[in-house]
Design a protein around this motif. Structure first.
Motif, PDB file in Angstrom:
ATOM      1  N   ILE A 103       0.808  -1.211  -0.112  1.00  0.00           N
ATOM      2  CA  ILE A 103      -0.066  -0.140  -0.078  1.00  0.00           C
ATOM      3  C   ILE A 103       1.039   1.185  -0.114  1.00  0.00           C
ATOM      4  O   ILE A 103       2.007   1.330   0.487  1.00  0.00           O
ATOM      5  CB  ILE A 103      -0.755   0.032   1.183  1.00  0.00           C
ATOM      6  N   ASN A 104       0.264   2.479  -0.237  1.00  0.00           N
ATOM      7  CA  ASN A 104       0.970   3.622  -0.148  1.00  0.00           C
ATOM      8  C   ASN A 104       1.275   4.005   1.188  1.00  0.00           C
ATOM      9  O   ASN A 104       0.559   3.564   2.031  1.00  0.00           O
ATOM     10  CB  ASN A 104       0.107   4.717  -1.025  1.00  0.00           C
ATOM     11  N   GLN A 105       2.240   4.700   1.379  1.00  0.00           N
ATOM     12  CA  GLN A 105       2.705   4.880   3.046  1.00  0.00           C
ATOM     13  C   GLN A 105       1.804   5.409   3.771  1.00  0.00           C
ATOM     14  O   GLN A 105       1.585   5.196   4.903  1.00  0.00           O
ATOM     15  CB  GLN A 105       3.923   5.792   2.658  1.00  0.00           C
ATOM     16  N   ILE A 141      -0.144 -11.344   8.667  1.00  0.00           N
ATOM     17  CA  ILE A 141      -0.043 -10.637   7.285  1.00  0.00           C
ATOM     18  C   ILE A 141       0.766  -9.317   7.668  1.00  0.00           C
ATOM     19  O   ILE A 141       0.162  -8.629   8.514  1.00  0.00           O
ATOM     20  CB  ILE A 141      -1.381 -10.405   6.866  1.00  0.00           C
ATOM     21  N   ASP A 142       1.726  -8.843   6.833  1.00  0.00           N
ATOM     22  CA  ASP A 142       2.424  -7.706   7.050  1.00  0.00           C
ATOM     23  C   ASP A 142       1.722  -6.593   6.333  1.00  0.00           C
ATOM     24  O   ASP A 142       1.149  -6.964   5.407  1.00  0.00           O
ATOM     25  CB  ASP A 142       3.759  -7.919   6.611  1.00  0.00           C
ATOM     26  N   THR A 143       2.274  -5.431   6.728  1.00  0.00           N
ATOM     27  CA  THR A 143       1.711  -4.087   6.149  1.00  0.00           C
ATOM     28  C   THR A 143       2.879  -3.574   5.652  1.00  0.00           C
ATOM     29  O   THR A 143       4.128  -3.364   6.192  1.00  0.00           O
ATOM     30  CB  THR A 143       1.210  -3.150   7.189  1.00  0.00           C
ATOM     31  N   GLY A 144       2.962  -3.444   4.112  1.00  0.00           N
ATOM     32  CA  GLY A 144       4.184  -3.097   3.305  1.00  0.00           C
ATOM     33  C   GLY A 144       4.047  -1.584   2.660  1.00  0.00           C
ATOM     34  O   GLY A 144       3.026  -1.303   1.996  1.00  0.00           O
ATOM     35  N   ALA A 145       4.636  -0.879   3.316  1.00  0.00           N
ATOM     36  CA  ALA A 145       4.553   0.431   2.919  1.00  0.00           C
ATOM     37  C   ALA A 145       5.453   0.853   1.625  1.00  0.00           C
ATOM     38  O   ALA A 145       6.699   0.486   1.576  1.00  0.00           O
ATOM     39  CB  ALA A 145       4.861   1.488   3.986  1.00  0.00           C
ATOM     40  N   ALA A 146       5.053   1.652   0.683  1.00  0.00           N
ATOM     41  CA  ALA A 146       5.878   1.887  -0.455  1.00  0.00           C
ATOM     42  C   ALA A 146       6.407   3.356  -0.363  1.00  0.00           C
ATOM     43  O   ALA A 146       5.785   4.313   0.048  1.00  0.00           O
ATOM     44  CB  ALA A 146       4.927   1.866  -1.845  1.00  0.00           C
ATOM     45  N   ILE A 147       7.759   3.411  -0.495  1.00  0.00           N
ATOM     46  CA  ILE A 147       8.673   4.670  -0.099  1.00  0.00           C
ATOM     47  C   ILE A 147       9.099   5.174  -1.300  1.00  0.00           C
ATOM     48  O   ILE A 147       9.631   4.607  -2.195  1.00  0.00           O
ATOM     49  CB  ILE A 147       9.507   4.256   0.854  1.00  0.00           C
TER      50      ILE A 147
END
Length: 235
Positions: free
Chosen positions: A43-45, A60-66
């Motif tokens: 997902i977006n940050q 389930i992880d939360t993956g931030a796009a940087i």
């Protein structure tokens, strides 16, 4: 290696990076991730806190796009954005390299950027994935970038944002994996929308797949397993 349906699901970073994604879209993304047991939501940050709350109590992880999707921010900005994402519950980071510096072959800059991002992520014990955006790079540039990663050792190198002129290819995944060696994994992302492409990327060496078509892919695999009377596929 043999893969069950759950093994395949755990390779998927379930993705919604649209600029106009609503809160309901994020709820749906997280609900699907829980239902199918995907590895992560990508997902977006700015969505980090909301999705982390939705996924609390799960694996389930939360993956931030940087610096997404262009990568055209300073190292200091990338570090600050990462710090904020981690503070708000993100526990995986995917960042875009500075493509201007890659195209200028300023490998010292790229190595410094990568070292600082990896160090910060690992201080927080979260994986760091480095997005190459291969559609803009020559094969020689992809290889050199992978050699930098081989030295720095992020957790993953990743083909694409999905917002460039093209996404993952089997050829690039194979080149990245062969170059980076066994200590760094490869994530394929961008344009992976069906089961055959999904399986081809894994066969080429990808150990994580970023896709917004995860539900479709897993449902198609379930159907294939049922029709063939099997419980696993060897790749």
């Amino acid at each position: 290696m043999k893969y069950t349906i759950d093994d395949f699901a755990r390779l998927i970073d379930h993705t919604n990076l649209h600029a106009d994604a609503t809160e309901d879209d994020m709820k749906k993304l997280c609900a699907e991730a829980k239902k199918y047991h995907f590895k992560m939501v990508a997902i977006n940050q700015v969505q980090s806190h909301f999705c982390a709350e939705q996924l609390k109590g799960t694996d389930i992880d939360t993956g931030a796009a940087i610096s997404f999707p262009l990568g055209q921010t300073t190292v200091a900005c990338k570090l600050a954005e990462t710090e904020d994402a981690l503070k708000n519950g993100a526990n995986e980071i995917d960042y875009v390299v500075n493509l201007t510096q890659v195209r200028a072959h300023n490998w010292a800059y790229i190595e410094d950027e990568m070292q600082k991002m990896v160090k910060l992520c690992h201080q927080h014990q979260v994986p760091c994935k480095v997005i190459f955006e291969t559609c803009y790079l020559t094969k020689a540039e992809i290889k050199q970038l992978a050699l930098v990663a081989r030295k720095v050792k992020p957790d993953f190198i990743k083909t694409s944002t999905g917002f460039g002129t093209a996404g993952a290819t089997v050829e690039n995944v194979r080149l990245m994996k062969e170059t980076v060696g066994p200590d760094v994994k490869v994530k394929a992302a961008g344009g992976i929308r069906n089961t055959d492409d999904f399986l081809a990327m894994i066969a080429a060496g990808a150990e994580r797949i970023g896709t917004s078509s995860g539900v479709k892919i897993i449902e198609a695999l379930k159907k294939r397993f049922a029709e063939d009377g099997i419980s696993a596929i060897e790749i």
